[in-house]
Design a protein around this motif. Structure first.
Motif, PDB file in Angstrom:
ATOM      1  N   ARG A  27       0.833  -1.197   0.104  1.00 49.74           N
ATOM      2  CA  ARG A  27       0.066   0.021   0.045  1.00 49.74           C
ATOM      3  C   ARG A  27       0.872   1.430   0.101  1.00 49.74           C
ATOM      4  O   ARG A  27       0.485   2.318  -0.612  1.00 49.74           O
ATOM      5  N   ALA A  28       1.910   1.096   0.854  1.00 47.71           N
ATOM      6  CA  ALA A  28       3.007   2.465   0.930  1.00 47.71           C
ATOM      7  C   ALA A  28       3.480   2.725  -0.418  1.00 47.71           C
ATOM      8  O   ALA A  28       3.501   3.801  -1.094  1.00 47.71           O
ATOM      9  N   LEU A  29       3.832   1.529  -1.358  1.00 41.35           N
ATOM     10  CA  LEU A  29       4.469   1.732  -2.698  1.00 41.35           C
ATOM     11  C   LEU A  29       3.476   2.214  -3.727  1.00 41.35           C
ATOM     12  O   LEU A  29       3.784   2.728  -4.747  1.00 41.35           O
ATOM     13  N   ALA A  30       2.056   1.892  -3.568  1.00 46.11           N
ATOM     14  CA  ALA A  30       0.979   1.893  -4.404  1.00 46.11           C
ATOM     15  C   ALA A  30       0.380   3.571  -4.234  1.00 46.11           C
ATOM     16  O   ALA A  30      -0.386   4.095  -5.006  1.00 46.11           O
ATOM     17  N   GLY A  31       1.197   4.208  -3.120  1.00 40.76           N
ATOM     18  CA  GLY A  31       0.674   5.609  -2.775  1.00 40.76           C
ATOM     19  C   GLY A  31      -0.633   5.566  -2.114  1.00 40.76           C
ATOM     20  O   GLY A  31      -1.170   6.912  -2.124  1.00 40.76           O
ATOM     21  N   ALA A  32      -1.282   4.597  -1.420  1.00 42.38           N
ATOM     22  CA  ALA A  32      -2.268   4.534  -0.650  1.00 42.38           C
ATOM     23  C   ALA A  32      -2.313   5.820   0.488  1.00 42.38           C
ATOM     24  O   ALA A  32      -1.378   6.198   0.955  1.00 42.38           O
ATOM     25  N   PRO A  33      -3.551   6.361   0.489  1.00 45.90           N
ATOM     26  CA  PRO A  33      -3.433   7.756   1.481  1.00 45.90           C
ATOM     27  C   PRO A  33      -3.507   7.283   2.967  1.00 45.90           C
ATOM     28  O   PRO A  33      -3.222   8.089   3.750  1.00 45.90           O
ATOM     29  N   ASN A  34      -3.789   5.970   3.504  1.00 41.44           N
ATOM     30  CA  ASN A  34      -4.138   5.633   4.655  1.00 41.44           C
ATOM     31  C   ASN A  34      -2.717   5.131   5.255  1.00 41.44           C
ATOM     32  O   ASN A  34      -2.697   4.000   5.946  1.00 41.44           O
ATOM     33  N   ILE A  35      -1.464   5.671   5.087  1.00 45.11           N
ATOM     34  CA  ILE A  35      -0.307   5.166   5.436  1.00 45.11           C
ATOM     35  C   ILE A  35       0.532   6.445   5.856  1.00 45.11           C
ATOM     36  O   ILE A  35       0.592   7.431   5.077  1.00 45.11           O
ATOM     37  N   ASN A  36       0.710   6.354   7.002  1.00 51.40           N
ATOM     38  CA  ASN A  36       1.635   7.752   7.539  1.00 51.40           C
ATOM     39  C   ASN A  36       2.884   7.910   6.986  1.00 51.40           C
ATOM     40  O   ASN A  36       3.635   7.071   6.339  1.00 51.40           O
ATOM     41  N   ALA A  37       3.382   9.053   7.073  1.00 52.48           N
ATOM     42  CA  ALA A  37       4.523   9.685   6.205  1.00 52.48           C
ATOM     43  C   ALA A  37       5.809   8.942   6.603  1.00 52.48           C
ATOM     44  O   ALA A  37       6.635   8.488   5.794  1.00 52.48           O
ATOM     45  N   GLU A  38       6.064   8.649   7.842  1.00 53.36           N
ATOM     46  CA  GLU A  38       7.199   7.870   8.236  1.00 53.36           C
ATOM     47  C   GLU A  38       7.205   6.608   7.688  1.00 53.36           C
ATOM     48  O   GLU A  38       8.378   6.370   7.427  1.00 53.36           O
ATOM     49  N   THR A  39       6.218   5.821   7.957  1.00 54.44           N
ATOM     50  CA  THR A  39       6.028   4.503   7.309  1.00 54.44           C
ATOM     51  C   THR A  39       6.239   4.244   5.819  1.00 54.44           C
ATOM     52  O   THR A  39       7.068   3.594   5.139  1.00 54.44           O
ATOM     53  N   ARG A  40       5.614   5.416   5.278  1.00 55.16           N
ATOM     54  CA  ARG A  40       5.891   5.410   3.699  1.00 55.16           C
ATOM     55  C   ARG A  40       7.326   5.825   3.174  1.00 55.16           C
ATOM     56  O   ARG A  40       7.955   5.014   2.460  1.00 55.16           O
ATOM     57  N   GLU A  41       7.889   6.519   4.025  1.00 58.58           N
ATOM     58  CA  GLU A  41       9.424   6.821   3.776  1.00 58.58           C
ATOM     59  C   GLU A  41      10.097   5.633   4.015  1.00 58.58           C
ATOM     60  O   GLU A  41      11.201   5.228   3.108  1.00 58.58           O
ATOM     61  N   ARG A  42       9.996   5.012   5.274  1.00 61.38           N
ATOM     62  CA  ARG A  42      10.740   3.797   5.568  1.00 61.38           C
ATOM     63  C   ARG A  42      10.645   2.816   4.341  1.00 61.38           C
ATOM     64  O   ARG A  42      11.621   2.059   3.956  1.00 61.38           O
ATOM     65  N   VAL A  43       9.174   2.397   3.818  1.00 58.33           N
ATOM     66  CA  VAL A  43       9.292   1.562   2.809  1.00 58.33           C
ATOM     67  C   VAL A  43       9.826   1.957   1.384  1.00 58.33           C
ATOM     68  O   VAL A  43      10.629   0.946   0.779  1.00 58.33           O
ATOM     69  N   LEU A  44       9.770   3.324   1.064  1.00 64.33           N
ATOM     70  CA  LEU A  44      10.289   3.637  -0.127  1.00 64.33           C
ATOM     71  C   LEU A  44      11.965   3.650  -0.154  1.00 64.33           C
ATOM     72  O   LEU A  44      12.592   3.232  -1.108  1.00 64.33           O
ATOM     73  N   LYS A  45      12.335   3.846   1.206  1.00 63.14           N
ATOM     74  CA  LYS A  45      14.083   3.733   1.414  1.00 63.14           C
ATOM     75  C   LYS A  45      14.381   2.361   1.207  1.00 63.14           C
ATOM     76  O   LYS A  45      15.364   1.919   0.523  1.00 63.14           O
ATOM     77  N   ALA A  46      13.524   1.366   1.816  1.00 68.09           N
ATOM     78  CA  ALA A  46      13.900   0.069   1.874  1.00 68.09           C
ATOM     79  C   ALA A  46      13.705  -0.528   0.434  1.00 68.09           C
ATOM     80  O   ALA A  46      14.783  -1.369   0.079  1.00 68.09           O
ATOM     81  N   ALA A  47      12.821  -0.116  -0.515  1.00 65.52           N
ATOM     82  CA  ALA A  47      12.728  -0.343  -1.791  1.00 65.52           C
ATOM     83  C   ALA A  47      13.968  -0.036  -2.653  1.00 65.52           C
ATOM     84  O   ALA A  47      14.402  -0.858  -3.461  1.00 65.52           O
ATOM     85  N   ARG A  48      14.271   1.106  -2.484  1.00 65.49           N
ATOM     86  CA  ARG A  48      15.584   1.655  -2.915  1.00 65.49           C
ATOM     87  C   ARG A  48      16.814   0.871  -2.804  1.00 65.49           C
ATOM     88  O   ARG A  48      17.664   0.482  -3.758  1.00 65.49           O
ATOM     89  N   LEU A  49      16.954   0.446  -1.583  1.00 65.61           N
ATOM     90  CA  LEU A  49      18.088  -0.240  -1.088  1.00 65.61           C
ATOM     91  C   LEU A  49      17.977  -1.502  -1.569  1.00 65.61           C
ATOM     92  O   LEU A  49      18.952  -2.258  -1.962  1.00 65.61           O
ATOM     93  N   ALA A  50      16.963  -2.175  -1.556  1.00 64.37           N
ATOM     94  CA  ALA A  50      16.709  -3.572  -1.987  1.00 64.37           C
ATOM     95  C   ALA A  50      17.067  -3.633  -3.625  1.00 64.37           C
ATOM     96  O   ALA A  50      16.907  -4.903  -4.074  1.00 64.37           O
ATOM     97  N   GLY A  51      16.687  -2.502  -4.348  1.00 60.38           N
ATOM     98  CA  GLY A  51      16.875  -2.547  -5.843  1.00 60.38           C
ATOM     99  C   GLY A  51      15.320  -3.232  -6.324  1.00 60.38           C
ATOM    100  O   GLY A  51      15.221  -3.743  -7.402  1.00 60.38           O
ATOM    101  N   TYR A  52      14.478  -3.020  -5.568  1.00 62.05           N
ATOM    102  CA  TYR A  52      12.893  -3.623  -5.914  1.00 62.05           C
ATOM    103  C   TYR A  52      12.271  -2.458  -6.993  1.00 62.05           C
ATOM    104  O   TYR A  52      12.427  -1.165  -6.855  1.00 62.05           O
ATOM    105  N   GLU A  53      11.645  -3.200  -8.189  1.00 62.07           N
ATOM    106  CA  GLU A  53      10.838  -2.434  -9.061  1.00 62.07           C
ATOM    107  C   GLU A  53       9.530  -3.303  -9.137  1.00 62.07           C
ATOM    108  O   GLU A  53       9.563  -4.397  -8.992  1.00 62.07           O
TER     109      GLU A  53
END
Length: 351
Positions: A27-53
């Motif tokens: 949901r965080a990667l899909a841009g869902a509105p019901n995710i708090n900003a801190e969690t969203r940023e943590r997930v986005l950072k994890a995706a970048r570090l993992a090389g996830y697409e």
């Protein structure tokens, strides 16, 4: 959780790295509105570090959207159309949408093949510049679309974006008149193109408003290419004329070709020949002399077309034609005859 053994990282890897559940990560990667900003940023950072697409095909199967748009233009080698494509690509990317670009090479059969390929690719919609003014396959296209370019004038009930050709032609002719060139020679496109008719119609209207007989204008047709302009200019130079020769070309590539033909004939620009272009492609800044031109808003056209297509896809169609204004780019290819500057006899110099 980096890639190992050739394995692509998954949403599970991202969730583990971010310390959240798989569904929260998705949901965080899909841009869902019901995710708090801190969690969203943590997930986005994890995706970048993992090389996830994200797997857009899988996402599309769930959402009914592919995240792809199509763009069919007539000539990707023409810098104007490349600018349109760049504007469309940049605007699509802002919505995390990719753009598939096809060049029809002014060939109706190629255009039809490209449209078929877009349907098979399940794009969400397409932006089309019909190369044929008899283009009548719109109802059978089966996807949301927006038209661009001159042919769109034939479809008033379809969303479209284009340059304000009437305003642009007036701007060019007014500038020529201010420089003392009240009845310029014209290099136009092929008779089969609606763009030629629109350009010529605006020229005639301008002449009538200024009490000039349009019949006195000398015209040559050619392809919208450098070589097309060069050949048309060669024919113009063979016609009888007295004094300074002024030429208004229907696009910059033709204008550059006209400059080449003048140079080959031993003429100098702007001393012997004045040339005005139309489009505003970057190459005009590097000719000798620099090409004065009427610049069309290519990049803005691409941006507005994508925005219109998003509306079509979302069921918010803005039917009608959007006319974008053009602007004068003044360089050094026009002589100023209004101040009585002596001009050299034709053939006395070189570009």
């Amino acid at each position: 959780m980096s890639k190992r053994g050739g394995r692509r990282p998954t949403i599970i890897d991202v969730a583990a790295r971010a310390g959240v559940s798989k569904s929260t990560a998705a949901r965080a990667l899909a841009g869902a509105p019901n995710i708090n900003a801190e969690t969203r940023e943590r997930v986005l950072k994890a995706a970048r570090l993992a090389g996830y697409e994200r797997n857009h095909l899988a996402v599309g199967m769930r959402s009914g959207r592919s995240g792809l748009l199509g763009l069919v233009i007539p000539d990707i080698a023409n810098p104007f159309w490349a600018d349109v494509a760049r504007g469309a690509q940049d605007r699509a990317a802002q919505n995390d949408v990719s753009l598939l670009v096809f060049s029809s090479d002014w060939d109706a059969a190629k255009e039809a093949a490209h449209l078929s390929a877009l349907r098979r690719a399940r794009v969400d919609g397409a932006i089309i510049n019909p190369v044929s003014d008899s283009f009548d396959d719109l109802d059978r296209f089966g996807l949301p679309f927006v038209l661009i370019g001159s042919s769109a004038e034939r479809f008033p009930d379809t969303s479209s974006v284009g340059s304000d050709i009437a305003q642009a032609v007036r701007l060019g002719l007014d500038h020529l008149a201010e420089k003392g060139h009240v009845a310029p020679n014209l290099i136009l496109g092929p008779k089969s193109r609606l763009a030629r008719a629109r350009f010529l119609r605006s020229v005639h209207q301008h002449c009538v408003e200024r009490d000039i007989d349009p019949a006195i204008l000398v015209m040559e047709d050619g392809e919208y290419t450098v070589e097309g302009g060069r050949l048309a200019m060669q024919r113009l130079l063979k016609r009888p004329h007295v004094g300074h020769l002024a030429v208004f070309a229907a696009n910059d590539m033709m204008a550059i070709g006209a400059m080449m033909a003048a140079r080959e004939a031993g003429l100098s620009c702007p001393e012997d020949v004045s040339i005005l272009g139309f489009d505003g492609i970057p190459a005009g800044a590097f000719t000798t002399p620099g090409l004065t031109t009427i610049a069309k808003p290519g990049r803005e056209m691409g941006i507005r077309a994508v925005e219109g297509l998003f509306d079509e896809i979302e069921g918010r169609p803005e039917h009608g034609r959007i006319h974008l204004p053009c602007r004068l780019v003044e360089r050094a290819s026009l002589a100023d005859l209004s101040v009585g500057t002596p001009q050299r006899k034709a053939g006395a110099g070189r570009i």
